[in-house]
Design a protein around this motif. Structure first.
Motif, PDB file in Angstrom:
ATOM      1  N   MET A 136      -3.929   2.466   3.680  1.00 27.06           N
ATOM      2  CA  MET A 136      -2.827   2.572   4.633  1.00 27.06           C
ATOM      3  C   MET A 136      -2.644   4.011   5.108  1.00 27.06           C
ATOM      4  N   LEU A 137      -2.671   4.947   4.178  1.00 26.44           N
ATOM      5  CA  LEU A 137      -2.439   6.346   4.552  1.00 26.44           C
ATOM      6  C   LEU A 137      -3.615   6.962   5.295  1.00 26.44           C
ATOM      7  N   GLU A 138      -4.826   6.543   4.964  1.00 25.19           N
ATOM      8  CA  GLU A 138      -6.002   7.156   5.580  1.00 25.19           C
ATOM      9  C   GLU A 138      -6.433   6.488   6.880  1.00 25.19           C
ATOM     10  N   THR A 139      -6.184   5.190   7.019  1.00 26.73           N
ATOM     11  CA  THR A 139      -6.654   4.471   8.214  1.00 26.73           C
ATOM     12  C   THR A 139      -5.533   3.891   9.055  1.00 26.73           C
ATOM     13  N   GLY A 140      -4.309   3.864   8.493  1.00 21.44           N
ATOM     14  CA  GLY A 140      -3.197   3.244   9.200  1.00 21.44           C
ATOM     15  C   GLY A 140      -3.092   1.754   8.938  1.00 21.44           C
ATOM     16  N   GLU A 141      -3.986   1.225   8.096  1.00 21.80           N
ATOM     17  CA  GLU A 141      -3.980  -0.202   7.801  1.00 21.80           C
ATOM     18  C   GLU A 141      -4.198  -0.435   6.319  1.00 21.80           C
ATOM     19  N   ALA A 142      -3.294  -1.164   5.687  1.00 21.93           N
ATOM     20  CA  ALA A 142      -3.429  -1.485   4.270  1.00 21.93           C
ATOM     21  C   ALA A 142      -4.448  -2.606   4.088  1.00 21.93           C
ATOM     22  N   LEU A 143      -4.811  -2.873   2.838  1.00 21.81           N
ATOM     23  CA  LEU A 143      -5.688  -4.016   2.578  1.00 21.81           C
ATOM     24  C   LEU A 143      -5.009  -5.286   3.077  1.00 21.81           C
ATOM     25  N   GLY A 144      -5.770  -6.181   3.601  1.00 22.84           N
ATOM     26  CA  GLY A 144      -5.188  -7.389   4.169  1.00 22.84           C
ATOM     27  C   GLY A 144      -4.827  -7.206   5.635  1.00 22.84           C
ATOM     28  N   GLY A 145      -5.119  -6.033   6.195  1.00 20.93           N
ATOM     29  CA  GLY A 145      -4.907  -5.810   7.619  1.00 20.93           C
ATOM     30  C   GLY A 145      -3.502  -5.462   8.039  1.00 20.93           C
ATOM     31  N   GLN A 146      -2.610  -5.217   7.096  1.00 21.33           N
ATOM     32  CA  GLN A 146      -1.238  -4.892   7.450  1.00 21.33           C
ATOM     33  C   GLN A 146      -1.116  -3.406   7.770  1.00 21.33           C
ATOM     34  N   SER A 147      -0.379  -3.098   8.820  1.00 23.28           N
ATOM     35  CA  SER A 147      -0.139  -1.694   9.164  1.00 23.28           C
ATOM     36  C   SER A 147       1.353  -1.444   9.252  1.00 23.28           C
ATOM     37  N   PRO A 148       1.790  -0.206   9.001  1.00 28.83           N
ATOM     38  CA  PRO A 148       3.224   0.104   9.078  1.00 28.83           C
ATOM     39  C   PRO A 148       3.815  -0.235  10.435  1.00 28.83           C
ATOM     40  N   CYS A 149       3.072  -0.030  11.481  1.00 32.88           N
ATOM     41  CA  CYS A 149       3.597  -0.273  12.838  1.00 32.88           C
ATOM     42  C   CYS A 149       3.888  -1.745  13.086  1.00 32.88           C
ATOM     43  N   SER A 150       3.117  -2.651  12.484  1.00 36.40           N
ATOM     44  CA  SER A 150       3.298  -4.064  12.757  1.00 36.40           C
ATOM     45  C   SER A 150       4.452  -4.676  11.999  1.00 36.40           C
ATOM     46  N   HIS A 151       5.120  -3.906  11.144  1.00 33.27           N
ATOM     47  CA  HIS A 151       6.222  -4.454  10.336  1.00 33.27           C
ATOM     48  C   HIS A 151       7.540  -3.737  10.572  1.00 33.27           C
ATOM     49  N   GLU A 152       7.638  -2.901  11.546  1.00 34.39           N
ATOM     50  CA  GLU A 152       8.872  -2.143  11.768  1.00 34.39           C
ATOM     51  C   GLU A 152       9.849  -2.967  12.564  1.00 34.39           C
TER      52      GLU A 152
END
Length: 152
Positions: A136-152
């Motif tokens: 998440m911190l290095e690519t912007g996407e956590a495992l499973g394809g979740q990103s901080p932007c898609s959950h705000e």
């Protein structure tokens, strides 16, 4: 002290401040903890709990020590199953150490109980959680394809 312990060390290409925020803020934890939120005031003596997406409490405890953005020590008890809860409290120490191009993250989870089922459980969970955090911190996407932007 005889104990059972799990130790995990990883290097994350980020700043200590960004990693510190990701370790505590619900908008980040729910992403790399696969829906769980860590709730606390993040001060010494404050209560701490991990709340699952269905609102069950998976783990609970207390902040024993905190030094921003370097170290968090949590008194931790699993509430997830009676067998794990019966083992009592463990201690989880999270340390951040800046390096020239990254932050060294060390997690030590230990309990004064040889052959602990809790430590066996967290030994399977921590690597996946911390790999998801790193992604998440290095690519912007956590495992499973979740990103901080898609959950705000």
């Amino acid at each position: 002290m005889t104990n059972d312990r799990f130790v995990y060390v990883t290097y994350i290409r980020t700043t200590p401040e960004k990693l510190w925020d990701a370790l505590q803020k619900p908008e980040f934890t729910r992403i790399y903890w696969f829906g769980a939120i860590l709730e606390s005031e993040w001060t010494k003596g404050a209560s701490w709990k991990m709340v699952l997406p269905d609102q069950r409490i998976a783990d609970e405890g207390e902040i024993i020590e905190i030094e921003k953005p370097k170290r968090i020590v949590i008194k931790w008890r699993s509430e997830f199953s009676p067998e794990l809860k019966a083992e009592g409290y463990s201690v989880c120490t999270i340390e951040l150490e800046p390096t020239p191009e990254s932050v060294k993250l060390t997690v030590v989870h230990e309990i004064d109980k040889p052959a602990s089922k809790l430590i066996q459980s967290v030994s399977g969970g921590w690597p996946k959680i911390l790999s998801s955090l790193k992604s998440m911190l290095e690519t912007g996407e956590a495992l499973g394809g979740q990103s901080p932007c898609s959950h705000e």
